[in-house]
Every structure is written in structure tokens, then in C-alpha cells.
Enzyme design. Structure first.
Site, short mmCIF file in Angstrom:
data_model
loop_
_atom_site.label_atom_id
_atom_site.label_comp_id
_atom_site.label_asym_id
_atom_site.label_seq_id
_atom_site.Cartn_x
_atom_site.Cartn_y
_atom_site.Cartn_z
N LYS A 15 0.82 -1.22 0.00
CA LYS A 15 0.00 0.00 0.00
C LYS A 15 0.86 1.27 0.00
CE LYS A 15 -1.81 -1.51 3.84
NZ LYS A 15 -1.27 -2.88 3.90
N HIS A 40 4.65 0.75 6.25
CA HIS A 40 4.46 0.99 4.82
C HIS A 40 5.80 1.42 4.20
CE1 HIS A 40 -0.15 1.71 5.37
NE2 HIS A 40 0.27 0.54 5.81
#
Ligand code: GDP
Ligand code: IMO
Ligand code: MG
Length: 420
Positions: A15, A40
């Protein structure tokens, strides 16, 4: 107008990279749930950065980044992360904002997370031990301290009250650990946070939407870790699905336009819980090695397996996914054969839905086998130039899911992304 990027599996779908790539098309990038359990990964000018609390739009100078009310915030992690991005030239004082309604993770929440996991013996959730569950428990239990409370004179008194309450719980777990060093760090970070852009997140974002600005909501974790729809109890403690965008930012559902669902070309899971397509063999090991499948928050080896279309279809349904972004396709380059799970055999019967308690039923995955492409795809920049075997893999996904794979990521770099 609001678009959403979220994970369709058990997290770590890539993501961060995708949000970083798409951020250029938006004015505001907002996190709406989760906390420092997220990791992330982005590559900025070839340098690897892992963000836990800060939205992945932070490296775009002219963009506004918001930590929404649905997030649980670890001030210590945020302070460290701000130091890190500042070294890379980011002016976080200018383009990072926090909602005053965001709940704080306290040192005792971390201790409680640890105590709770220890008490479970071999039934552990395998949590990230960041205090996520206990912080959300305090929120829904109508306790907890919020970022806006930092400015109250009574902040320390309220903290002490909660600490006493938590201590009683810790005692009931028979858990002993000296958390004074954590507390010292916590109060330093709280001072740092007081100088931050603390805003009323819901007005902040709605005023911008009204002015025609574009918002990108960045999901953390994945749909199968959603507290309601995931593989309960082996889930995280927030709503990771698109509905969480409304409650986690204070925006109305009709403002949401596109829901980009991110899925790996295969599947991984870190932590305990059911994983029907898990591979406990050489192929699983090869995927882990090639894909460098080790947790970006905890460093734990990720469990690896084949793509699971039953679970993906479920994720399309509960999120209203409009486009799929397939990541890490390059990791399958060296596999002669690929399996795609298109059904679950439960008690001898083939089903195509996610059962109520995945951990309590014996699921045998049903596979369709595809020929691998056996080619390095990492340098390819046009969909048309992808190997035919890969195109048929993707076309099968499109027809099964009824939602198109619109982008294919073929490497960790910012621009390694093909438009299908
Ligand atoms: P997130 O939690 O969903 O943001 O994902 P993580 O950052 O935890 O894990 C994804 C990992 O895969 C990171 O190390 C990324 O740099 C890497 N990655 C993302 N997309 C690709 C891709 O298409 N190919 C390869 N080889 N690596 C990728
Ligand atoms: P990103 O955003 C993968 C998993 C943990 C554990 C369960 C509960 O990087 O995709 P928690 O600490 O949330 O109480 O742990 O959820 N988990 C994740 N797995 N990626 C994540 O985040 C995760 N965040 C939590 O491993 O199984
Ligand atoms: Mg991650």
C-alpha cells in the site's frame, strides 16, 4: 471527492508504495485507522523508508497529510518518524496535521498488549505488541486520552488515573515490567506533539473537499484483518475496510469515488490465524526469499502462499472495490507453475464464500493451475509487453472477481507500475 487505497489480504500488500505513487494526483493524503502496527515501505530517491504513523504522501512537498481520528497514535513513534523524514528534507511542520480526536497509545497499552499475548499461551494473536488492541479497547470503552487532550491542564492527572486502572489489569495478568523508561520517552514525545498542527480533522477535511480538493485515504493492514469481517479473533482492532474511511475521517459515504484494492500476485500473512492457501514447502520458502517477505514492523518471517480468490472476492464485496492493483508480480517470475485458489473444499463440498469461523473449519483450497511466465518482468513498462502467460493469469482474476486489475506493480521502485 475521496478515493481510497486499501489492502485486500492480510496486510503488507504494498500500500505504501502505491499511495506514494498516486499521491501526485491528490491534495490531501489521510490515514483513517490503525497505528504503528502498520509498516508501509517506500523508496524515495532510491532510499528505503518505512512509515508507521505518517501517511505515505509525506514525500510530496505540496501535499497535505492528515492523521485522522480513527488512527491510534504512538507519540514516540511519530516523534522518531518526524526526525527521520526531516533528515530527508521534509517540512512536517508545514504539511502534517493530526486530528484532535485521535486516540493516544499509552505506555501501559503496550504493556497490556504484551501481557494479553503472554496470557494466551499457544493461542496468541501474534500482535505487533504496539498497544493497538488495548488503545482501541479504551476508545470503545469510553476511556482513553485523545490528541486534543494534550492541551488540557488536567492531561497528566487523567494519564495517572488511567495508568492506575491499567496497573490493576496488569496485576490481574500477573505481568511485571518496569515501564518507567517508556514513560519518560512518552512524556518527551507528548511535549513534541504539543507543538504540532492539531486540527479538527472533520472540518479540516470537509472544507477541503467542498473547495474541490482531492483526498486520498490510505488504509493500513488489510481486509482480512478487519475487526468485523476478518478472520476473527486473529485480526487487528479497527475497521480496515472502506467503511472505516467515513468513521475514521468524518466524511460521508457518498463522497467516496474510487476504491483501489491492493493485492499481491500471491498471498502473505504475518502473525497467527487461518490462511487456507499457505505453503509450508519449498515454493513457500522461495516466495519468502524472493519477495523478501519479512515484516516491516516486527521483522518476523511472513507466511507465504498462493493467491486466494475466494478471500479477494469477499474483499471486493465488503469494500466496494472498483479497481485492483496487483503488486509484487515480479516475485513469481521464476515459478514454472502457479496456483490460483478459486474455491474452498469444506467437509467434501466445494464452496466459494468465506466461512464464519475460518479457524474452526477444515478448508482445503481448490486450485486452478497456470503456466508460469519464467521471465524477468521488472523492466517492462507497457502492459502489452507482458508475457502472454501473465496476461492469462490476470484475465482469469478479472473474470473471477468481476473487478478489473487496472495496475500491475513489477518492482519496489516508485515508477515500477504498469497500467493494464
Ligand atoms: P504495506 O504495509 O502494504 O505498505 O506493504 P509493506 O511495505 O509492509 O510490504 C511490501 C513490500 O514489498 C515492501 O518492501 C515494498 O518495497 C515491496 N514492494 C511493493 N511493491 C512491490 C513490487 O511490485 N515488487 C517487489 N519486488 N517489491 C514490492
Ligand atoms: P500494514 O499496514 C500485516 C497483524 C499482526 C497480528 C494482527 C493483530 O503494514 O499492512 P495488532 O498489532 O494490530 O493488534 O496485531 O494483525 N497486523 C499486520 N499484519 N501488516 C500490518 O500492517 C499489520 N498490522 C497488524 O501481525 O496478526
Ligand atoms: Mg506493511
Amino acid at each position: 471527492m475521496v478515493d481510497v487505497i486499501l489492502g485486500m489480504q492480510w496486510g503488507d500488500e504494498g500500500k505504501g508504495k502505491i499511495v506514494d505513487y498516486f499521491a501526485k494526483n491528490y491534495d490531501v493524503i489521510a490515514r483513517f485507522q490503525g497505528g504503528p502496527n502498520a509498516g508501509h515501505t517506500l523508496y524515495v530517491d532510491g532510499k528505503k523508508v518505512v512509515l508507521h504513523q505518517i501517511p505515505s504522501g509525506i514525500f510530496h512537498e505540496s501535499k497535505t497529510n492528515l492523521i485522522g481520528n480513527g488512527v491510534v497514535l504512538d507519540a514516540v513513534t511519530l516523534k522518531k518518524e518526524c526526525g527521520h523524514v526531516a533528515e530527508m528534507g521534509v517540512d512536517f511542520r508545514k504539511n502534517l496535521f493530526i486530528s484532535e480526536r485521535t486516540h493516544l497509545i499509552l505506555p501501559t497499552h503496550r504493556a497490556l498488549d504484551k501481557a494479553s499475548e503472554l496470557s494466551k499461551g499457544n493461542q496468541k494473536i501474534g500482535s505487533t505488541l504496539k498497544g493497538i488492541g488495548p488503545a482501541y479497547m479504551d476508545k470503545t470503552g469510553r476511556n482513553g486520552l485523545r490528541v486534543g487532550n494534550l492541551l488540557d491542564k488536567s492531561f497528566t492527572t487523567e494519564y495517572i488515573k488511567l495508568r492506575l486502572k491499567h496497573q490493576r489489569l496488569l496485576d490481574s495478568f500477573n505481568f511485571q515490567e518496569d515501564i518507567s523508561a517508556w514513560e519518560e520517552e512518552f512524556f518527551e514525545a507528548i511535549d513534541f506533539l504539543r507543538g504540532f498542527n492539531i486540527v479538527n480533522g472533520e472540518y479540516f477535511i470537509n472544507e477541503r473537499i467542498q473547495k474541490g480538493q482531492r483526498v486520498l485515504a490510505e488504509g493500513a493492514q488489510g481486509s482480512m484483518l478487519d475487526v468485523d469481517f476478518g478472520t476473527f479473533p486473529f485480526v487487528t482492532s479497527s475497521n480496515t475496510i472502506s467503511a472505516g474511511v467515513c468513521t475514521g475521517l468524518g466524511i460521508a459515504p457518498q463522497k467516496i469515488r474510487e476504491v483501489f484494492g491492493v493485492s499481491k500476485a500471491y498471498c502473505t500473512r504475518v502473525g497467527s490465524g487461518p490462511f487456507p492457501t499457505e505453503l509450508n514447502d519449498e515454493t513457500g520458502e522461495l516466495i519468502r526469499k524472493t519477495g523478501n517477505e519479512f515484516g516491516s514492523t516486527t521483522g518476523r518471517p511472513r507466511r507465504c502462499g498462493w493467491i486466494d480468490l475466494v478471500a479477494l472476492q469477499f474483499a471486493c464485496m465488503v469494500n466496494g472495490v472498483t479497481q485492483i492493483i496487483m503488486t509484487k508480480a515480479d516475485i513469481l517470475d521464476n515459478l514454472a507453475e502457479l496456483n490460483v485458489c478459486n474455491g474452498y473444499r469444506i467437509n467434501g463440498e466445494e464452496k466459494n464464500f468465506v466461512p464464519f469461523q475460518m479457524n474452526k473449519v477444515d478448508i482445503e483450497p481448490v486450485y486452478k493451475t497456470f503456466k508460469g511466465w519464467m521471465k524477468d518482468i521488472s523492466e517492462i513498462t507497457e502492459y502489452d509487453n507482458l508475457p502472454a502467460e501473465m496476461k492469462s493469469y490476470i484475465q482469469y482474476l478479472n473474470s473471477y472477481l468481476g473487478v478489473p486489475v487496472k495496475y500491475i506493480s513489477n518492482g519496489p521502485g516508485r515508477d515500477q507500475l504498469l497500467h493494464a
